[in-house]
Design a protein around this motif. Structure first.
Motif, PDB file in Angstrom:
ATOM      1  N   MET A 234       3.453  12.874  28.279  1.00 51.72           N
ATOM      2  CA  MET A 234       4.908  13.427  27.329  1.00 51.72           C
ATOM      3  C   MET A 234       4.775  12.127  26.459  1.00 51.72           C
ATOM      4  N   THR A 235       5.695  12.211  25.150  1.00 54.42           N
ATOM      5  CA  THR A 235       5.582  11.730  24.771  1.00 54.42           C
ATOM      6  C   THR A 235       6.794  10.530  24.695  1.00 54.42           C
ATOM      7  N   LEU A 236       7.109   9.840  24.687  1.00 56.86           N
ATOM      8  CA  LEU A 236       8.605   9.112  24.514  1.00 56.86           C
ATOM      9  C   LEU A 236       8.936   8.447  22.995  1.00 56.86           C
ATOM     10  N   SER A 237       9.894   8.518  22.536  1.00 58.00           N
ATOM     11  CA  SER A 237       9.973   8.622  21.273  1.00 58.00           C
ATOM     12  C   SER A 237      10.512   6.907  21.314  1.00 58.00           C
ATOM     13  N   ASN A 238      10.718   5.931  20.522  1.00 60.58           N
ATOM     14  CA  ASN A 238      11.334   4.899  20.103  1.00 60.58           C
ATOM     15  C   ASN A 238      12.397   4.798  20.683  1.00 60.58           C
ATOM     16  N   GLU A 239      13.795   6.034  19.979  1.00 63.92           N
ATOM     17  CA  GLU A 239      15.127   5.806  20.339  1.00 63.92           C
ATOM     18  C   GLU A 239      15.270   6.026  21.853  1.00 63.92           C
ATOM     19  N   ASP A 240      14.751   6.832  23.100  1.00 63.86           N
ATOM     20  CA  ASP A 240      14.753   6.975  23.794  1.00 63.86           C
ATOM     21  C   ASP A 240      13.982   6.023  24.697  1.00 63.86           C
ATOM     22  N   PHE A 241      12.894   5.365  24.242  1.00 63.43           N
ATOM     23  CA  PHE A 241      12.956   4.399  25.043  1.00 63.43           C
ATOM     24  C   PHE A 241      14.111   3.137  24.751  1.00 63.43           C
ATOM     25  N   ARG A 242      14.317   2.576  23.329  1.00 61.87           N
ATOM     26  CA  ARG A 242      15.417   1.712  23.638  1.00 61.87           C
ATOM     27  C   ARG A 242      16.520   1.556  24.744  1.00 61.87           C
ATOM     28  N   ARG A 243      16.908   3.053  24.470  1.00 65.23           N
ATOM     29  CA  ARG A 243      17.988   3.950  25.516  1.00 65.23           C
ATOM     30  C   ARG A 243      17.833   3.314  26.908  1.00 65.23           C
ATOM     31  N   LEU A 244      17.110   3.538  27.407  1.00 63.27           N
ATOM     32  CA  LEU A 244      16.502   3.699  28.589  1.00 63.27           C
ATOM     33  C   LEU A 244      15.951   1.897  29.145  1.00 63.27           C
ATOM     34  N   VAL A 245      15.605   1.077  28.072  1.00 62.04           N
ATOM     35  CA  VAL A 245      15.147  -0.353  28.013  1.00 62.04           C
ATOM     36  C   VAL A 245      16.936  -0.838  28.372  1.00 62.04           C
ATOM     37  N   ASN A 246      17.869  -0.158  27.245  1.00 63.08           N
ATOM     38  CA  ASN A 246      18.945  -0.739  27.227  1.00 63.08           C
ATOM     39  C   ASN A 246      19.671  -1.056  28.947  1.00 63.08           C
ATOM     40  N   PHE A 247      19.738   0.504  29.178  1.00 63.62           N
ATOM     41  CA  PHE A 247      20.150   0.901  30.524  1.00 63.62           C
ATOM     42  C   PHE A 247      19.687   0.031  31.132  1.00 63.62           C
ATOM     43  N   VAL A 248      18.372  -0.239  31.792  1.00 65.96           N
ATOM     44  CA  VAL A 248      17.686  -0.460  33.003  1.00 65.96           C
ATOM     45  C   VAL A 248      18.424  -2.068  32.748  1.00 65.96           C
ATOM     46  N   LYS A 249      18.109  -2.560  31.671  1.00 64.69           N
ATOM     47  CA  LYS A 249      18.883  -4.671  31.808  1.00 64.69           C
ATOM     48  C   LYS A 249      19.661  -4.608  31.731  1.00 64.69           C
ATOM     49  N   SER A 250      20.669  -3.689  31.350  1.00 63.88           N
ATOM     50  CA  SER A 250      22.209  -4.045  31.174  1.00 63.88           C
ATOM     51  C   SER A 250      22.583  -3.848  33.037  1.00 63.88           C
ATOM     52  N   ASN A 251      22.182  -3.178  33.391  1.00 66.26           N
ATOM     53  CA  ASN A 251      22.374  -2.686  34.859  1.00 66.26           C
ATOM     54  C   ASN A 251      21.975  -2.794  35.791  1.00 66.26           C
ATOM     55  N   TYR A 252      20.154  -3.632  35.380  1.00 66.33           N
ATOM     56  CA  TYR A 252      19.960  -4.618  36.880  1.00 66.33           C
ATOM     57  C   TYR A 252      18.795  -5.607  36.361  1.00 66.33           C
ATOM     58  N   GLY A 253      18.875  -5.970  34.926  1.00 65.87           N
ATOM     59  CA  GLY A 253      18.705  -6.704  34.742  1.00 65.87           C
ATOM     60  C   GLY A 253      17.096  -6.723  34.206  1.00 65.87           C
ATOM     61  N   ILE A 254      16.449  -5.635  34.563  1.00 60.60           N
ATOM     62  CA  ILE A 254      15.195  -5.609  34.618  1.00 60.60           C
ATOM     63  C   ILE A 254      14.548  -5.227  33.304  1.00 60.60           C
ATOM     64  N   ASP A 255      13.468  -6.333  32.811  1.00 59.80           N
ATOM     65  CA  ASP A 255      13.244  -6.191  31.557  1.00 59.80           C
ATOM     66  C   ASP A 255      12.327  -5.271  31.433  1.00 59.80           C
ATOM     67  N   LEU A 256      12.344  -4.268  30.935  1.00 59.39           N
ATOM     68  CA  LEU A 256      11.144  -3.134  30.190  1.00 59.39           C
ATOM     69  C   LEU A 256      10.649  -2.932  28.561  1.00 59.39           C
ATOM     70  N   SER A 257      11.135  -3.971  27.699  1.00 62.44           N
ATOM     71  CA  SER A 257      10.933  -4.226  26.447  1.00 62.44           C
ATOM     72  C   SER A 257       9.204  -4.147  26.185  1.00 62.44           C
ATOM     73  N   LYS A 258       8.572  -4.084  26.571  1.00 66.10           N
ATOM     74  CA  LYS A 258       7.188  -4.008  26.649  1.00 66.10           C
ATOM     75  C   LYS A 258       6.624  -3.425  27.614  1.00 66.10           C
ATOM     76  N   LYS A 259       6.941  -2.082  28.402  1.00 67.81           N
ATOM     77  CA  LYS A 259       6.751  -1.737  28.650  1.00 67.81           C
ATOM     78  C   LYS A 259       6.612  -0.680  28.463  1.00 67.81           C
ATOM     79  N   LYS A 260       6.677   0.092  28.000  1.00 64.24           N
ATOM     80  CA  LYS A 260       6.639   1.585  26.733  1.00 64.24           C
ATOM     81  C   LYS A 260       5.056   2.697  27.722  1.00 64.24           C
TER      82      LYS A 260
END
Length: 272
Positions: free
Chosen positions: A2-28
């Protein structure tokens, strides 16, 4: 794949970071590789559907699976042994001297499958020996993942996980767990650890201030501002003179740091 669009990647990264502190910004690529099968198993057809489901439904089981896939829970007894030596030889003698009420407040934050808090419990029993009955030595062990906490509470470990423990400790604190090569901790050891679900992004509001906090190899998933905010919460939750131990591969930014540096990966709240 599957492909992960930049927009959906950004949405997921922001959700995880704001709620759980985990930074996935370089983990696409990691996200794509580790979550594709999960998305198929849920009967979904795209990452967009999956991200919508995660953000909109906030289903605990879905989020648990997400976090488990994207973080590593590898640990074993006596991991990073120098910390436990320091705990036994420096911290415990200090606590024995200053804790007149004989109540210890020790927190294993991000305890994973339990090897760290059970190791601490062994060291406490070894240090106090026959005096253990006169002390409250229970260890608080928390993790965000209910799956790893269930494993910690069942406390079944293979021989490899115990390989750094002295044979005498294995005989003293472990029992066969049915299948050859599997062990479980003794009831007395299990009773000495209190497991709780806790998100390190939440306010720290436990009943007692902590004498010692172990938070090792957890903050590697946090960016600097998130880590700095957590360090401040740890500081506020500790008694004067309390110790913070982090992973050997981690370090704290000393700029504005209130903790005193003791040695690599060991910090202390000033006594006054």
């Amino acid at each position: 794949m599957m492909t992960l669009s930049n927009e959906d990647f950004r949405r997921l990264v922001n959700f995880v970071k704001s709620n759980y502190g985990i930074d996935l910004s370089k983990k696409k690529q990691l996200i794509v590789g580790r979550l594709t099968n999960t998305i198929h198993s849920l009967g979904l057809n795209s990452f967009k559907e999956y991200v919508d489901r995660i953000i909109q439904q906030k289903n605990k089981e879905d989020i648990e699976i997400l976090l488990n896939h994207l973080t590593t829970n590898y640990t074993f007894f006596m991991r990073e042994e120098a910390h436990f030596k320091f705990f036994s030889e420096t911290i415990l003698p200090w606590l024995e001297q200053v804790k007149k009420n004989r109540i210890l407040s020790i927190w294993s934050a991000g305890c994973s499958t339990g090897q760290e808090p059970y190791t601490l419990s062994i060291l406490l029993k070894e240090y106090f020996g026959t005096r253990s009955a006169m002390w409250d030595t229970r260890v608080l062990a928390t993790d965000i993942s209910q799956n790893v906490l269930k494993a910690a509470q069942s406390a079944v470990y293979d021989k490899e996980s115990l390989s750094k423990l002295p044979a005498s400790w294995i005989r003293k604190y472990f029992l066969p767990a049915g299948e050859p090569g599997l062990y479980t901790v003794t009831p007395a050891l299990k009773k000495n650890v209190i497991f709780r679900t806790f998100n390190l992004m939440d306010p720290i509001q436990f009943k007692l201030k902590f004498d010692v906090i172990f938070c090792r190899n957890v903050m590697i998933y946090f960016d600097q501002p998130t880590k700095a905010a957590l360090i401040q919460r740890f500081y506020d939750a500790m008694v004067p003179g309390g110790y913070l131990l982090i992973g050997h591969s981690e370090s704290l930014d000393r700029t504005g740091l209130k903790f005193q540096y003791v040695q690599p990966s060991v910090y202390r709240k000033p006594l006054n």
